[in-house]
Design an enzyme around this catalytic site. Sequence first.
Site, PDB file in Angstrom:
ATOM      1  N   ARG A   1       0.790  -1.074   0.111  1.00  0.00           N
ATOM      2  CA  ARG A   1      -0.120   0.115   0.000  1.00  0.00           C
ATOM      3  C   ARG A   1       0.981   1.332   0.030  1.00  0.00           C
ATOM      4  O   ARG A   1       0.277   2.291  -0.373  1.00  0.00           O
ATOM      5  CB  ARG A   1      -0.858  -0.047   1.250  1.00  0.00           C
ATOM      6  CG  ARG A   1      -2.103  -0.707   1.140  1.00  0.00           C
ATOM      7  CD  ARG A   1      -3.114  -0.608   2.001  1.00  0.00           C
ATOM      8  NE  ARG A   1      -3.237  -1.019   2.963  1.00  0.00           N
ATOM      9  CZ  ARG A   1      -3.281  -0.576   4.208  1.00  0.00           C
ATOM     10  NH1 ARG A   1      -3.961   0.692   4.556  1.00  0.00           N
ATOM     11  NH2 ARG A   1      -3.121  -1.125   5.593  1.00  0.00           N
TER      12      ARG A   1
ATOM     13  N   GLN B   1      14.214 -14.071   5.101  1.00  0.00           N
ATOM     14  CA  GLN B   1      12.994 -14.962   5.051  1.00  0.00           C
ATOM     15  C   GLN B   1      12.634 -15.159   3.646  1.00  0.00           C
ATOM     16  O   GLN B   1      12.261 -14.293   2.902  1.00  0.00           O
ATOM     17  CB  GLN B   1      11.967 -14.349   5.941  1.00  0.00           C
ATOM     18  CG  GLN B   1      10.710 -15.390   5.870  1.00  0.00           C
ATOM     19  CD  GLN B   1       9.336 -14.461   6.291  1.00  0.00           C
ATOM     20  OE1 GLN B   1       9.247 -13.261   6.580  1.00  0.00           O
ATOM     21  NE2 GLN B   1       8.699 -15.483   6.816  1.00  0.00           N
TER      22      GLN B   1
ATOM     23  N   SER C   1       8.499  -4.634  15.019  1.00  0.00           N
ATOM     24  CA  SER C   1       8.293  -4.579  13.523  1.00  0.00           C
ATOM     25  C   SER C   1       8.909  -3.476  13.019  1.00  0.00           C
ATOM     26  O   SER C   1       9.039  -2.531  13.791  1.00  0.00           O
ATOM     27  CB  SER C   1       6.568  -4.714  13.474  1.00  0.00           C
ATOM     28  OG  SER C   1       6.068  -5.308  12.461  1.00  0.00           O
TER      29      SER C   1
ATOM     30  N   ASP D   1       8.393  -1.566  10.672  1.00  0.00           N
ATOM     31  CA  ASP D   1       7.377  -0.269  10.254  1.00  0.00           C
ATOM     32  C   ASP D   1       6.596   0.153  11.393  1.00  0.00           C
ATOM     33  O   ASP D   1       5.883   0.799  11.147  1.00  0.00           O
ATOM     34  CB  ASP D   1       6.598  -0.917   9.225  1.00  0.00           C
ATOM     35  CG  ASP D   1       5.563  -2.007   9.700  1.00  0.00           C
ATOM     36  OD1 ASP D   1       5.559  -2.560  10.780  1.00  0.00           O
ATOM     37  OD2 ASP D   1       4.755  -2.320   8.891  1.00  0.00           O
TER      38      ASP D   1
ATOM     39  N   ASN E   1       1.714   1.804   6.819  1.00  0.00           N
ATOM     40  CA  ASN E   1       1.330   0.902   5.770  1.00  0.00           C
ATOM     41  C   ASN E   1       0.910   1.644   4.397  1.00  0.00           C
ATOM     42  O   ASN E   1       0.724   1.248   3.464  1.00  0.00           O
ATOM     43  CB  ASN E   1      -0.036   0.028   6.069  1.00  0.00           C
ATOM     44  CG  ASN E   1       0.352  -0.879   7.110  1.00  0.00           C
ATOM     45  OD1 ASN E   1       1.409  -1.794   6.759  1.00  0.00           O
ATOM     46  ND2 ASN E   1      -0.281  -0.950   8.179  1.00  0.00           N
TER      47      ASN E   1
ATOM     48  N   TYR F   1      29.014  36.466  -4.465  1.00  0.00           N
ATOM     49  CA  TYR F   1      29.593  34.951  -4.138  1.00  0.00           C
ATOM     50  C   TYR F   1      30.913  34.727  -3.703  1.00  0.00           C
ATOM     51  O   TYR F   1      31.793  35.751  -4.363  1.00  0.00           O
ATOM     52  CB  TYR F   1      29.550  34.349  -5.591  1.00  0.00           C
ATOM     53  CG  TYR F   1      30.078  32.724  -5.554  1.00  0.00           C
ATOM     54  CD1 TYR F   1      29.317  31.888  -4.970  1.00  0.00           C
ATOM     55  CD2 TYR F   1      31.032  32.567  -6.109  1.00  0.00           C
ATOM     56  CE1 TYR F   1      30.098  30.756  -4.682  1.00  0.00           C
ATOM     57  CE2 TYR F   1      31.553  31.273  -6.037  1.00  0.00           C
ATOM     58  CZ  TYR F   1      31.175  30.323  -5.448  1.00  0.00           C
ATOM     59  OH  TYR F   1      31.594  29.197  -5.358  1.00  0.00           O
TER      60      TYR F   1
ATOM     61  N   TYR G   1      36.965  29.090 -10.156  1.00  0.00           N
ATOM     62  CA  TYR G   1      36.947  27.804 -11.057  1.00  0.00           C
ATOM     63  C   TYR G   1      37.514  28.022 -12.610  1.00  0.00           C
ATOM     64  O   TYR G   1      36.873  28.863 -12.955  1.00  0.00           O
ATOM     65  CB  TYR G   1      35.594  27.124 -10.917  1.00  0.00           C
ATOM     66  CG  TYR G   1      35.471  25.603 -11.550  1.00  0.00           C
ATOM     67  CD1 TYR G   1      36.458  24.693 -11.342  1.00  0.00           C
ATOM     68  CD2 TYR G   1      34.451  25.492 -12.510  1.00  0.00           C
ATOM     69  CE1 TYR G   1      36.207  23.381 -11.884  1.00  0.00           C
ATOM     70  CE2 TYR G   1      34.543  24.250 -13.093  1.00  0.00           C
ATOM     71  CZ  TYR G   1      35.190  23.255 -12.794  1.00  0.00           C
ATOM     72  OH  TYR G   1      35.160  21.962 -13.424  1.00  0.00           O
TER      73      TYR G   1
HETATM   74  C1  UD1 Z   1       0.272  -9.172  12.729  1.00  0.00           C
HETATM   75  C2  UD1 Z   1      -0.183 -10.104  13.954  1.00  0.00           C
HETATM   76  C3  UD1 Z   1      -1.539  -9.417  14.616  1.00  0.00           C
HETATM   77  C4  UD1 Z   1      -1.222  -7.933  15.220  1.00  0.00           C
HETATM   78  C5  UD1 Z   1      -0.668  -7.284  13.897  1.00  0.00           C
HETATM   79  C6  UD1 Z   1      -0.241  -5.864  14.586  1.00  0.00           C
HETATM   80  C7  UD1 Z   1       0.213 -12.237  13.470  1.00  0.00           C
HETATM   81  C8  UD1 Z   1      -0.244 -13.710  12.676  1.00  0.00           C
HETATM   82  N1  UD1 Z   1      -0.703 -11.409  13.344  1.00  0.00           N
HETATM   83  O1  UD1 Z   1      -1.002  -9.131  12.007  1.00  0.00           O
HETATM   84  O2  UD1 Z   1      -2.215 -10.202  15.473  1.00  0.00           O
HETATM   85  O3  UD1 Z   1      -2.484  -7.326  15.526  1.00  0.00           O
HETATM   86  O4  UD1 Z   1       0.508  -7.812  13.349  1.00  0.00           O
HETATM   87  O5  UD1 Z   1       0.258  -5.173  13.557  1.00  0.00           O
HETATM   88  O6  UD1 Z   1       1.526 -12.180  13.743  1.00  0.00           O
HETATM   89  N2  UD1 Z   1       6.400  -9.949   8.397  1.00  0.00           N
HETATM   90  C9  UD1 Z   1       7.694 -10.861   7.839  1.00  0.00           C
HETATM   91  N3  UD1 Z   1       7.542 -12.134   7.355  1.00  0.00           N
HETATM   92  C10 UD1 Z   1       6.304 -12.632   6.895  1.00  0.00           C
HETATM   93  C11 UD1 Z   1       4.933 -11.787   7.500  1.00  0.00           C
HETATM   94  C12 UD1 Z   1       5.158 -10.686   7.963  1.00  0.00           C
HETATM   95  O7  UD1 Z   1       8.770 -10.243   7.980  1.00  0.00           O
HETATM   96  O8  UD1 Z   1       6.209 -13.758   6.301  1.00  0.00           O
HETATM   97  C13 UD1 Z   1       6.658  -8.855   9.083  1.00  0.00           C
HETATM   98  C14 UD1 Z   1       5.981  -7.612   8.023  1.00  0.00           C
HETATM   99  O9  UD1 Z   1       7.104  -7.117   7.381  1.00  0.00           O
HETATM  100  C15 UD1 Z   1       5.779  -6.823   9.429  1.00  0.00           C
HETATM  101  C16 UD1 Z   1       5.122  -7.803  10.514  1.00  0.00           C
HETATM  102  O10 UD1 Z   1       5.791  -8.757  10.206  1.00  0.00           O
HETATM  103  O11 UD1 Z   1       6.723  -5.997   9.732  1.00  0.00           O
HETATM  104  C17 UD1 Z   1       3.751  -7.721  10.602  1.00  0.00           C
HETATM  105  O12 UD1 Z   1       3.397  -8.243   9.578  1.00  0.00           O
HETATM  106  P1  UD1 Z   1       1.665  -8.016   8.995  1.00  0.00           P
HETATM  107  O13 UD1 Z   1       1.299  -8.644   7.806  1.00  0.00           O
HETATM  108  O14 UD1 Z   1       1.671  -6.229   8.728  1.00  0.00           O
HETATM  109  O15 UD1 Z   1       0.907  -8.134  10.241  1.00  0.00           O
HETATM  110  P2  UD1 Z   1      -0.579  -9.026  10.043  1.00  0.00           P
HETATM  111  O16 UD1 Z   1      -0.514 -10.398   9.599  1.00  0.00           O
HETATM  112  O17 UD1 Z   1      -1.330  -7.735   9.631  1.00  0.00           O
END
Ligand code: UD1
Length: 469
Positions: free
Chosen positions: A17, A84, A111, A113, A236, A379, A400
């Site tokens: 997004r 990953q 996280s 982000d 996001n 200048y 220059y």
């Molecule tokens: C996740 C939580 C949710 C919580 C929310 C808060 C899980 C299953 N769910 O949701 O309970 O309320 O965060 O924001 O954990 N990422 C990876 N690898 C992956 C998937 C995600 O590195 O395979 C990273 C993303 O880049 C991000 C973070 O993990 O930084 C969270 O991923 P995102 O998909 O935003 O979280 P949700 O699944 O929405």
Amino acid sequence: MSFQVDVVVMAAGKGTRMKSLRPKVLHRLGGRALAQHVIDCAARLSARSVVVITGHGAEQVEAGLSAPEAAPGAAATALKYVRQEPQLGTGHAVQQAAPALPDDGVTLVLSGDVPLTQPDTLQALLDLCAGERLALLTLDMPNPTGYGRIVRAADGAVQAIVEQKDASEAQRAITEIYSGIMAVPTRLLKGWLARLDNQNAQGEYYLTDVVKFAVGDGLGVQAHRIDDAVQVAGVNSPLQLAELERAYQLRVAEALMVQGTRLADPARLDVRGTLVCGQDVEIDVNAVFEGRVVLGDGVRIGANCVIANAVIEAGAVIHPFTHIDGEKLGVSVGPGALVGPFARLRPGAKLGAEVHIGNFVEVKNSTLAAGAKANHLAYLGDATVGERVNYGAGSITANYDGANKHRTVIEADVHVGSNCVLVAPVTIGAGGTVGAGSTITKSTAPGSLAVARGKQIGLEDWPRPVKKR
Ligand code: UD1
Ligand code: CA
């Protein structure tokens, strides 16, 4: 209670997004990448290591982040990357990091982000974990759509986190959400990670399933519930990035005001780096500071100035619409100096005490000694300017020659008239005068009057009589 903390930063996700070619966690907030805020926060907790999980744009992310500066007296926090590939969920992400996490520590999952979590908040979460228990950071949200819900038993004990897509109608009504941040003893975490499966609505390995394992193993799960949504807000979209930027800037502004800095409007300040202010500093609206900027006691910054990598000493005044950018060399403005409006100071500009730089004057890689003045449209590049020199409007250093840069030396008390061209390398001797409109190609003796102009045209030279209208 003493245990080592190893931080896992989730940063493999795509961030569709944002609609940007740049990986999401590299977007900037307050001049730093989102994930850099998270890494720097880990260092403030004196974490032993930070493991960043990368996937989408992994190479760019790894190149775009750096190890945090150690807090004074603390051991350095090691920075590691784990890839990953593919991304099969948050649980799968942490599984990739597991080999890099020593069993004796506590893993703090953050996280990449979510940039504005405060160290105090995370410390409270670590205290709840106490090296023994799973602890979750949670938040009450009026509109919890999309988040994992905290399911509690009748006695309030945390039972599970249920994702939006897996939740029943009743569970969707729960407003307490999981922030995405947890602290968990690493030894326990590894056992639970090995038990994850992807039998859920999204077919992903959910990290959040560790909660039900902990409960099943008869271990209590703690929740640290906060009410400051900004601390767990993720980025996001461009809108969320801008909202968090304002929240961050307001925090910076408040911290400055608490120290006594007077801001005309805390909502119209942008610090994209570090701003250090002395006492009695005043900053008018729409000032932008980048890199490291130091403002001495009593400094005043006018409206609409952009100032990067500079030291402004006590009592100096920067008038409106001035652009100062020291880049790597830095810029220094001496005590009591006056700069602007509409001035431009570039890398290596070093202004002494009481120097005046006026409108539409550009200074680059030049030293101006105390009391020197260049007040209009001029200048000075690669120049050494002595005390009390007066440098006229429209004058330039021709530094220059198309291949190399050369220095111009203007000794103390020289008066350079308007529209002069000083062709470097050249020295104007102390106390001398350069007549208006001169092009000086050879050095002049101290005290001399140098006038070197092209053909002068006066009325008497005009080929035809001037008609009266
Ligand atoms: C996740 C939580 C949710 C919580 C929310 C808060 C899980 C299953 N769910 O949701 O309970 O309320 O965060 O924001 O954990 N990422 C990876 N690898 C992956 C998937 C995600 O590195 O395979 C990273 C993303 O880049 C991000 C973070 O993990 O930084 C969270 O991923 P995102 O998909 O935003 O979280 P949700 O699944 O929405
Ligand atoms: Ca997801």
